[in-house]
Write a protein that holds these residues in place. Sequence first.
Motif, short mmCIF file in Angstrom:
data_model
loop_
_atom_site.label_atom_id
_atom_site.label_comp_id
_atom_site.label_asym_id
_atom_site.label_seq_id
_atom_site.Cartn_x
_atom_site.Cartn_y
_atom_site.Cartn_z
N LYS A 64 43.79 -39.43 -43.17
CA LYS A 64 43.99 -38.70 -41.97
C LYS A 64 43.83 -37.45 -42.08
CE LYS A 64 47.64 -38.91 -38.66
NZ LYS A 64 48.90 -39.23 -38.12
N ALA A 65 43.07 -36.63 -41.29
CA ALA A 65 42.75 -35.16 -41.31
C ALA A 65 44.23 -34.45 -41.31
CB ALA A 65 42.18 -34.70 -40.01
N ILE A 66 44.29 -33.28 -42.05
CA ILE A 66 45.49 -32.63 -42.42
C ILE A 66 45.87 -32.00 -41.30
CG2 ILE A 66 44.25 -30.39 -43.04
CD1 ILE A 66 47.57 -31.96 -44.78
N GLY A 67 45.15 -31.72 -40.20
CA GLY A 67 45.48 -30.82 -39.29
C GLY A 67 46.17 -31.97 -38.19
N ASP A 68 45.99 -33.37 -38.30
CA ASP A 68 46.49 -34.20 -37.56
C ASP A 68 48.07 -34.73 -38.14
OD1 ASP A 68 44.69 -34.03 -35.65
OD2 ASP A 68 43.36 -35.71 -36.47
N THR A 69 48.43 -34.37 -39.29
CA THR A 69 49.61 -34.63 -39.82
C THR A 69 50.90 -33.88 -39.34
OG1 THR A 69 49.41 -33.23 -41.71
CG2 THR A 69 48.56 -35.52 -41.86
N LYS A 70 51.88 -34.20 -39.27
CA LYS A 70 53.18 -33.44 -38.78
C LYS A 70 54.35 -33.30 -40.14
CE LYS A 70 53.61 -34.67 -34.13
NZ LYS A 70 54.67 -35.28 -33.03
N GLY A 85 53.11 -24.68 -29.48
CA GLY A 85 53.83 -25.89 -29.68
C GLY A 85 54.66 -26.05 -30.98
N VAL A 86 55.01 -24.87 -31.66
CA VAL A 86 55.67 -24.89 -32.85
C VAL A 86 57.22 -24.68 -32.43
CG1 VAL A 86 56.03 -23.84 -34.98
CG2 VAL A 86 53.91 -24.46 -34.13
N LYS A 122 47.82 -28.54 -37.26
CA LYS A 122 46.64 -27.80 -36.61
C LYS A 122 47.48 -26.41 -35.77
CE LYS A 122 45.47 -31.34 -33.68
NZ LYS A 122 44.31 -32.15 -33.10
N ASN A 123 48.41 -27.09 -35.09
CA ASN A 123 49.06 -26.11 -34.03
C ASN A 123 49.65 -24.77 -34.76
OD1 ASN A 123 48.41 -28.17 -32.14
ND2 ASN A 123 50.51 -28.41 -31.66
N PHE A 124 50.57 -25.45 -36.14
CA PHE A 124 51.26 -24.04 -36.99
C PHE A 124 50.02 -23.53 -37.50
CE2 PHE A 124 52.61 -23.04 -40.99
CZ PHE A 124 53.80 -22.01 -40.67
N SER A 129 47.20 -22.48 -36.05
CA SER A 129 46.55 -21.58 -34.84
C SER A 129 47.63 -20.52 -34.69
CB SER A 129 46.51 -22.76 -33.85
OG SER A 129 45.51 -23.38 -33.89
N ALA A 130 48.85 -20.72 -34.86
CA ALA A 130 49.98 -19.81 -34.67
C ALA A 130 49.70 -18.66 -35.76
CB ALA A 130 51.31 -20.31 -34.63
N LEU A 131 49.68 -19.35 -37.20
CA LEU A 131 49.34 -18.42 -38.11
C LEU A 131 48.13 -17.44 -37.99
CD1 LEU A 131 50.27 -20.55 -41.51
CD2 LEU A 131 51.43 -18.93 -40.54
N ASP A 132 47.05 -17.90 -37.38
CA ASP A 132 45.93 -17.34 -37.19
C ASP A 132 45.99 -15.91 -36.05
OD1 ASP A 132 44.56 -18.76 -38.93
OD2 ASP A 132 43.64 -20.01 -37.17
N VAL A 133 47.09 -16.40 -35.22
CA VAL A 133 47.39 -15.10 -34.30
C VAL A 133 48.20 -14.44 -35.07
CG1 VAL A 133 48.73 -14.52 -32.29
CG2 VAL A 133 47.26 -16.48 -32.21
N PHE A 134 49.08 -14.54 -35.89
CA PHE A 134 50.02 -13.79 -36.60
C PHE A 134 49.26 -12.82 -37.53
CE2 PHE A 134 54.01 -16.66 -36.90
CZ PHE A 134 54.16 -16.18 -35.45
N GLU A 135 48.07 -13.35 -38.14
CA GLU A 135 47.16 -12.56 -38.86
C GLU A 135 46.63 -11.39 -38.05
OE1 GLU A 135 46.39 -12.73 -42.17
OE2 GLU A 135 47.16 -14.68 -42.75
N GLU A 136 46.35 -11.54 -36.73
CA GLU A 136 45.71 -10.41 -36.05
C GLU A 136 46.68 -9.32 -35.55
OE1 GLU A 136 42.49 -10.14 -35.99
OE2 GLU A 136 42.31 -11.66 -37.21
N MET A 137 48.11 -9.92 -35.51
CA MET A 137 49.11 -8.85 -34.59
C MET A 137 49.22 -7.75 -35.64
SD MET A 137 51.93 -11.85 -33.67
CE MET A 137 53.14 -10.64 -33.02
N ASP A 138 49.23 -6.48 -35.00
CA ASP A 138 49.61 -5.18 -35.80
C ASP A 138 50.71 -5.18 -36.49
OD1 ASP A 138 46.94 -4.17 -35.17
OD2 ASP A 138 47.77 -3.33 -33.33
N GLU A 139 52.08 -5.78 -35.42
CA GLU A 139 53.36 -5.90 -36.35
C GLU A 139 53.43 -6.47 -37.46
OE1 GLU A 139 53.58 -5.86 -31.76
OE2 GLU A 139 52.50 -7.08 -33.13
N VAL A 140 52.66 -7.57 -37.81
CA VAL A 140 52.79 -8.39 -38.90
C VAL A 140 52.02 -7.81 -39.84
CG1 VAL A 140 52.24 -10.65 -40.09
CG2 VAL A 140 52.88 -10.64 -37.52
N ARG A 141 52.91 -7.34 -41.22
CA ARG A 141 52.33 -6.74 -42.16
C ARG A 141 52.01 -7.51 -43.43
NH1 ARG A 141 56.39 -2.01 -41.58
NH2 ARG A 141 55.38 -1.05 -39.81
#
Length: 142
Positions: free
Chosen positions: A54-60, A87-88, A116-118, A120-132
């Motif tokens: 199973k693809a890791i992105g499809d695991t919970k 969806g987290v 994969k949902n989690f 995706s959220a981490l990718d957004v965090f990486e781009e946020m100025d507030e996240v050091r």
Amino acid sequence: RGDAVGATMFYGRGAGEMPTASAVAGDLVDVVRHMLSNSNGHTNMRSYLNLPVKAIGDTKSRFFLRIQAADRPGVLGRMASVLGDHGVSIAQIVQREHQEGGSAELVVITEKVLEKNFRSALDVFEEMDEVREISSVIRVYP
């Protein structure tokens, strides 16, 4: 004593109740596996099903996440919104005391979520100025 080796001596811990039971159970599992796969027990025989992985992105999984973020009003809310938008669901969240340099340490434990949902959220965090810094991401097993 053996014809090919002459006199031999083996030493070690005696078998005992539990080691013997473990060995017998293991042997029975091997016999059944060989019977089911029509194998005669050769060690080079592969008696396992060839199933797709199973693809890791499809695991919970649940996740532990530790982030260093700007210590300003609204940052925690924006981060919670990012998680929700992907969806987290949050099981627990803790904001630690103010750190030097105007940072706060946030610790988040999620409910079970698609990897994969989690991610995706981490990718957004990486781009946020507030996240050091995203300090830790640990998959939590039951």
